[in-house]
Design an enzyme around this catalytic site. Sequence first.
Site, PDB file in Angstrom:
ATOM      1  N   ASN A   1      -7.460  17.187  19.629  1.00  0.00           N
ATOM      2  CA  ASN A   1      -7.229  16.325  20.797  1.00  0.00           C
ATOM      3  C   ASN A   1      -7.186  17.114  22.115  1.00  0.00           C
ATOM      4  O   ASN A   1      -7.712  16.674  23.137  1.00  0.00           O
ATOM      5  CB  ASN A   1      -5.913  15.551  20.640  1.00  0.00           C
ATOM      6  CG  ASN A   1      -5.952  14.596  19.460  1.00  0.00           C
ATOM      7  OD1 ASN A   1      -6.990  14.422  18.832  1.00  0.00           O
ATOM      8  ND2 ASN A   1      -4.815  13.970  19.151  1.00  0.00           N
TER       9      ASN A   1
ATOM     10  N   GLY B   1       0.815  -1.209   0.000  1.00  0.00           N
ATOM     11  CA  GLY B   1       0.000   0.000   0.000  1.00  0.00           C
ATOM     12  C   GLY B   1       0.843   1.251   0.000  1.00  0.00           C
ATOM     13  O   GLY B   1       1.943   1.279   0.561  1.00  0.00           O
TER      14      GLY B   1
ATOM     15  N   ALA C   1       1.485  11.005   9.848  1.00  0.00           N
ATOM     16  CA  ALA C   1       1.649  11.314   8.423  1.00  0.00           C
ATOM     17  C   ALA C   1       0.273  11.333   7.787  1.00  0.00           C
ATOM     18  O   ALA C   1      -0.600  10.567   8.184  1.00  0.00           O
ATOM     19  CB  ALA C   1       2.518  10.258   7.765  1.00  0.00           C
TER      20      ALA C   1
ATOM     21  N   ASN D   1      -6.805   5.247  22.207  1.00  0.00           N
ATOM     22  CA  ASN D   1      -7.603   5.456  20.994  1.00  0.00           C
ATOM     23  C   ASN D   1      -9.103   5.383  21.278  1.00  0.00           C
ATOM     24  O   ASN D   1      -9.890   6.062  20.623  1.00  0.00           O
ATOM     25  CB  ASN D   1      -7.235   4.429  19.914  1.00  0.00           C
ATOM     26  CG  ASN D   1      -5.876   4.679  19.308  1.00  0.00           C
ATOM     27  OD1 ASN D   1      -5.052   3.794  19.205  1.00  0.00           O
ATOM     28  ND2 ASN D   1      -5.607   5.911  18.909  1.00  0.00           N
TER      29      ASN D   1
ATOM     30  N   LYS E   1      -2.547   1.183  24.156  1.00  0.00           N
ATOM     31  CA  LYS E   1      -2.773   2.091  23.011  1.00  0.00           C
ATOM     32  C   LYS E   1      -4.260   2.090  22.657  1.00  0.00           C
ATOM     33  O   LYS E   1      -4.842   3.138  22.350  1.00  0.00           O
ATOM     34  CB  LYS E   1      -1.901   1.628  21.829  1.00  0.00           C
ATOM     35  CG  LYS E   1      -2.075   2.422  20.539  1.00  0.00           C
ATOM     36  CD  LYS E   1      -1.021   3.479  20.416  1.00  0.00           C
ATOM     37  CE  LYS E   1      -1.110   4.496  19.302  1.00  0.00           C
ATOM     38  NZ  LYS E   1      -1.770   4.306  18.112  1.00  0.00           N
TER      39      LYS E   1
ATOM     40  N   ASN F   1     -10.119   9.021  19.912  1.00  0.00           N
ATOM     41  CA  ASN F   1     -10.609   8.983  18.532  1.00  0.00           C
ATOM     42  C   ASN F   1     -12.111   9.252  18.426  1.00  0.00           C
ATOM     43  O   ASN F   1     -12.513  10.184  17.732  1.00  0.00           O
ATOM     44  CB  ASN F   1     -10.192   7.672  17.852  1.00  0.00           C
ATOM     45  CG  ASN F   1      -8.685   7.609  17.643  1.00  0.00           C
ATOM     46  OD1 ASN F   1      -7.942   8.280  18.352  1.00  0.00           O
ATOM     47  ND2 ASN F   1      -8.225   6.834  16.700  1.00  0.00           N
TER      48      ASN F   1
HETATM   49  O1  KPL Z   1      -3.313   7.448  17.487  1.00  0.00           O
HETATM   50  C1  KPL Z   1      -3.953   8.458  17.503  1.00  0.00           C
HETATM   51  C2  KPL Z   1      -4.874   8.691  16.360  1.00  0.00           C
HETATM   52  O2  KPL Z   1      -5.158   9.836  16.008  1.00  0.00           O
HETATM   53  O3  KPL Z   1      -5.304   7.688  15.777  1.00  0.00           O
HETATM   54  C3  KPL Z   1      -3.891   9.412  18.666  1.00  0.00           C
HETATM   55  C4  KPL Z   1      -2.965   8.825  19.701  1.00  0.00           C
HETATM   56  C5  KPL Z   1      -5.262   9.590  19.217  1.00  0.00           C
HETATM   57  C6  KPL Z   1      -3.282  10.735  18.323  1.00  0.00           C
HETATM   58  O4  KPL Z   1      -4.097  11.558  17.589  1.00  0.00           O
END
Ligand code: KPL
Length: 299
Positions: free
Chosen positions: A198, A6, A126, A184, A180, A188
């Site tokens: 955020n 990808g 990115a 999220n 993690k 998110n």
């Molecule tokens: O991993 C992230 C995401 O945007 O998916 C965080 C840690 C929330 C940072 O924006």
Amino acid sequence: MLTILGNGAIGNLLALQCQHLQIDYRIIARSESPTEIHCQFSQQSPQHQATVLQPVYQQVTDSIDSDLFILPLKAYQIIPAIQQYKPQLNPKVPLVLLHNGMVDHQHVLQLVPDNPIIIATTSYGAFKHQADGVNITGIGATQGGWLRNSEDNLYFQGLFERLLPPCNWHEDILQVLWRKLAVNSVINPLTAIHNIPNGKLAEPQYRSTIMAVSAEIATLMNRLDLPVTQNELVSNCMAIVEKTAANYSSMHQDVQHKRQTEIENISGYVVSQGEKLSVSTPANSSLLEQIRKIETYYK
Ligand code: KPL
């Protein structure tokens, strides 16, 4: 030689690192395959200057027989991608699953019963603003661990970590992935629902939801023998809120661009684990339902 599946933002970033380090690589393009990609860095440094990437592609049908097969994909693309490329994949080649959220590890292990597997998650930022342009917004760290060991873990770790340094390797990658996931699960959906960066989550009106989401995940983690407290999860999350205050989360961006989100692999995963382990998860369910509803508006 490395194969990168990808040409999304992280796929292009990996290719750029290979070009920079003179590591032989091939991209299997999943959309357009531009001959040049213009890469910009928000934080410039001697190693991170605006550069033109000249990607090297391989045919979608060519065999995959490289040192590593890296899948920098959305979580919901991982299983379908393994199913698609399995016929041409040498069973000795280690896979690197590089994604946010959770995928069903048992399913992955069944699909590729012989290949070694690394699971990794990165906080490099990115995004692709157009087919031939990528913006690298943050130089982060990468966490990795083995789902199935190889014959020479250190060799493959060494290869991979040159691309997304610094890279921390964990014996118990599940602990890291769940922590993690907890971050999220808060940031998110809440930033996507309320259309906020955020940093706004530090405001008091979000506190009770953050506490409830984290409490449910802490209960699940403890059931899975991954010891943690609600307070640890909340303070982890608030540290990321502070560190990424000006950023928009990936789910916020997906919703703004009317793209499929990773909600099923984040809150959806938490809720399904709750059902499996008889732990009630109303706060996570509510966020899941709100994002599902937003997604139905633009389908
Ligand atoms: O991993 C992230 C995401 O945007 O998916 C965080 C840690 C929330 C940072 O924006």
